[in-house]
Motif scaffolding. Sequence first.
Motif, PDB file in Angstrom:
ATOM      1  N   ARG A  20       0.827  -1.207   0.000  1.00  0.00           N
ATOM      2  CA  ARG A  20       0.000   0.000   0.000  1.00  0.00           C
ATOM      3  C   ARG A  20       0.863   1.260   0.000  1.00  0.00           C
ATOM      4  O   ARG A  20       0.503   2.264  -0.617  1.00  0.00           O
ATOM      5  N   THR A  21       2.012   1.194   0.681  1.00  0.00           N
ATOM      6  CA  THR A  21       2.931   2.330   0.646  1.00  0.00           C
ATOM      7  C   THR A  21       3.416   2.576  -0.779  1.00  0.00           C
ATOM      8  O   THR A  21       3.463   3.717  -1.251  1.00  0.00           O
ATOM      9  N   LYS A  22       3.788   1.497  -1.469  1.00  0.00           N
ATOM     10  CA  LYS A  22       4.222   1.630  -2.861  1.00  0.00           C
ATOM     11  C   LYS A  22       3.102   2.168  -3.735  1.00  0.00           C
ATOM     12  O   LYS A  22       3.350   2.959  -4.661  1.00  0.00           O
ATOM     13  N   ALA A  23       1.875   1.748  -3.453  1.00  0.00           N
ATOM     14  CA  ALA A  23       0.734   2.242  -4.230  1.00  0.00           C
ATOM     15  C   ALA A  23       0.517   3.737  -3.991  1.00  0.00           C
ATOM     16  O   ALA A  23       0.211   4.485  -4.923  1.00  0.00           O
ATOM     17  N   ARG A  24       0.699   4.175  -2.758  1.00  0.00           N
ATOM     18  CA  ARG A  24       0.576   5.610  -2.462  1.00  0.00           C
ATOM     19  C   ARG A  24       1.676   6.392  -3.172  1.00  0.00           C
ATOM     20  O   ARG A  24       1.443   7.483  -3.699  1.00  0.00           O
ATOM     21  N   LYS A  25       2.873   5.838  -3.167  1.00  0.00           N
ATOM     22  CA  LYS A  25       3.995   6.502  -3.824  1.00  0.00           C
ATOM     23  C   LYS A  25       3.736   6.635  -5.318  1.00  0.00           C
ATOM     24  O   LYS A  25       4.030   7.660  -5.934  1.00  0.00           O
ATOM     25  N   ARG A  26       3.149   5.615  -5.916  1.00  0.00           N
ATOM     26  CA  ARG A  26       2.834   5.660  -7.352  1.00  0.00           C
ATOM     27  C   ARG A  26       1.723   6.674  -7.619  1.00  0.00           C
ATOM     28  O   ARG A  26       1.728   7.370  -8.642  1.00  0.00           O
ATOM     29  N   ALA A  27       0.744   6.755  -6.732  1.00  0.00           N
ATOM     30  CA  ALA A  27      -0.318   7.751  -6.884  1.00  0.00           C
ATOM     31  C   ALA A  27       0.274   9.155  -6.813  1.00  0.00           C
ATOM     32  O   ALA A  27      -0.107  10.048  -7.590  1.00  0.00           O
ATOM     33  N   LEU A  28       1.216   9.357  -5.892  1.00  0.00           N
ATOM     34  CA  LEU A  28       1.909  10.645  -5.817  1.00  0.00           C
ATOM     35  C   LEU A  28       2.615  10.943  -7.127  1.00  0.00           C
ATOM     36  O   LEU A  28       2.559  12.076  -7.635  1.00  0.00           O
ATOM     37  N   ASP A  29       3.284   9.958  -7.671  1.00  0.00           N
ATOM     38  CA  ASP A  29       3.997  10.115  -8.936  1.00  0.00           C
ATOM     39  C   ASP A  29       3.053  10.612 -10.026  1.00  0.00           C
ATOM     40  O   ASP A  29       3.371  11.537 -10.783  1.00  0.00           O
ATOM     41  N   ILE A  30       1.876  10.017 -10.111  1.00  0.00           N
ATOM     42  CA  ILE A  30       0.906  10.375 -11.162  1.00  0.00           C
ATOM     43  C   ILE A  30       0.366  11.783 -10.941  1.00  0.00           C
ATOM     44  O   ILE A  30       0.289  12.590 -11.881  1.00  0.00           O
ATOM     45  N   LEU A  31      -0.002  12.100  -9.703  1.00  0.00           N
ATOM     46  CA  LEU A  31      -0.508  13.445  -9.417  1.00  0.00           C
ATOM     47  C   LEU A  31       0.574  14.500  -9.620  1.00  0.00           C
ATOM     48  O   LEU A  31       0.317  15.583 -10.158  1.00  0.00           O
ATOM     49  N   PHE A  32       1.799  14.169  -9.181  1.00  0.00           N
ATOM     50  CA  PHE A  32       2.907  15.116  -9.322  1.00  0.00           C
ATOM     51  C   PHE A  32       3.197  15.401 -10.792  1.00  0.00           C
ATOM     52  O   PHE A  32       3.364  16.561 -11.190  1.00  0.00           O
ATOM     53  N   GLU A  33       3.273  14.354 -11.602  1.00  0.00           N
ATOM     54  CA  GLU A  33       3.568  14.547 -13.024  1.00  0.00           C
ATOM     55  C   GLU A  33       2.505  15.406 -13.691  1.00  0.00           C
ATOM     56  O   GLU A  33       2.820  16.314 -14.471  1.00  0.00           O
ATOM     57  N   SER A  34       1.246  15.127 -13.368  1.00  0.00           N
ATOM     58  CA  SER A  34       0.158  15.899 -13.959  1.00  0.00           C
ATOM     59  C   SER A  34       0.228  17.360 -13.542  1.00  0.00           C
ATOM     60  O   SER A  34       0.031  18.268 -14.350  1.00  0.00           O
ATOM     61  N   ASP A  35       0.539  17.578 -12.270  1.00  0.00           N
ATOM     62  CA  ASP A  35       0.672  18.926 -11.729  1.00  0.00           C
ATOM     63  C   ASP A  35       1.829  19.660 -12.399  1.00  0.00           C
ATOM     64  O   ASP A  35       1.698  20.807 -12.848  1.00  0.00           O
ATOM     65  N   LEU A  36       2.972  18.993 -12.499  1.00  0.00           N
ATOM     66  CA  LEU A  36       4.166  19.606 -13.067  1.00  0.00           C
ATOM     67  C   LEU A  36       3.967  19.953 -14.539  1.00  0.00           C
ATOM     68  O   LEU A  36       4.363  21.028 -14.998  1.00  0.00           O
ATOM     69  N   ARG A  37       3.373  19.036 -15.286  1.00  0.00           N
ATOM     70  CA  ARG A  37       3.206  19.218 -16.732  1.00  0.00           C
ATOM     71  C   ARG A  37       1.900  19.911 -17.107  1.00  0.00           C
ATOM     72  O   ARG A  37       1.640  20.143 -18.293  1.00  0.00           O
TER      73      ARG A  37
END
Length: 200
Positions: A20-37
């Motif tokens: 679940r920690t890895k899943a949260r980290k991946r969700a952060l990755d997706i939100l962060f990328e969308s936010d950045l781009r």
Amino acid sequence: MTEPATPSHGRVRNRENSTRTKARKRALDILFESDLRERPTTETLADRVGWAEPPVRPFTIDLVNGYLAHAEEIDALLAASLTPGWTLERMNRVDRNLARIALFELAHTDTPPQVAIKEAVDLAAELSTDESPAFVNAVLAQAAARLRRSVPASGADQAPETGADDAAADAGHTQDTPSADSGTDATDTAEDPTGDAAQE
């Protein structure tokens, strides 16, 4: 003398927590990328699911879609939980999106508050600035308190459990008002804070 073996249920629990920690980290990755781009999060999520390198866990999809379904409410709660003079835009991208994920879990899932907060604080310690763990902890503790106050007594069975203070103690961070320095967006030039490099 050999140490007693870890009970099997303990190993299962640790494995579930890690997943679940890895899943949260991946969700952060997706939100962060969308936010950045500045691209729709649904597109980023669809790309990641399509690439499947590595496969996107169902819990990651639930977290991303859950935030999107309640984005206006979650962002309003997040903004209200900041100290005066702070805005969502002033938060760095990692902290902002970690808080969004945690707030979705606090408000719309059965994840215990202390777990949601500790996971966000731990990821902030791993991926963001030195000031971020205390900052994220303070904001989420304030938001959890607001959520508890907003639930009428008749709906107490649906209210998030108390535990924000316990989470602060467990994480080893105070709930002091964060300093202005902790809002510096150190992620502006980072392509991916989670190590799961975004593909062009």
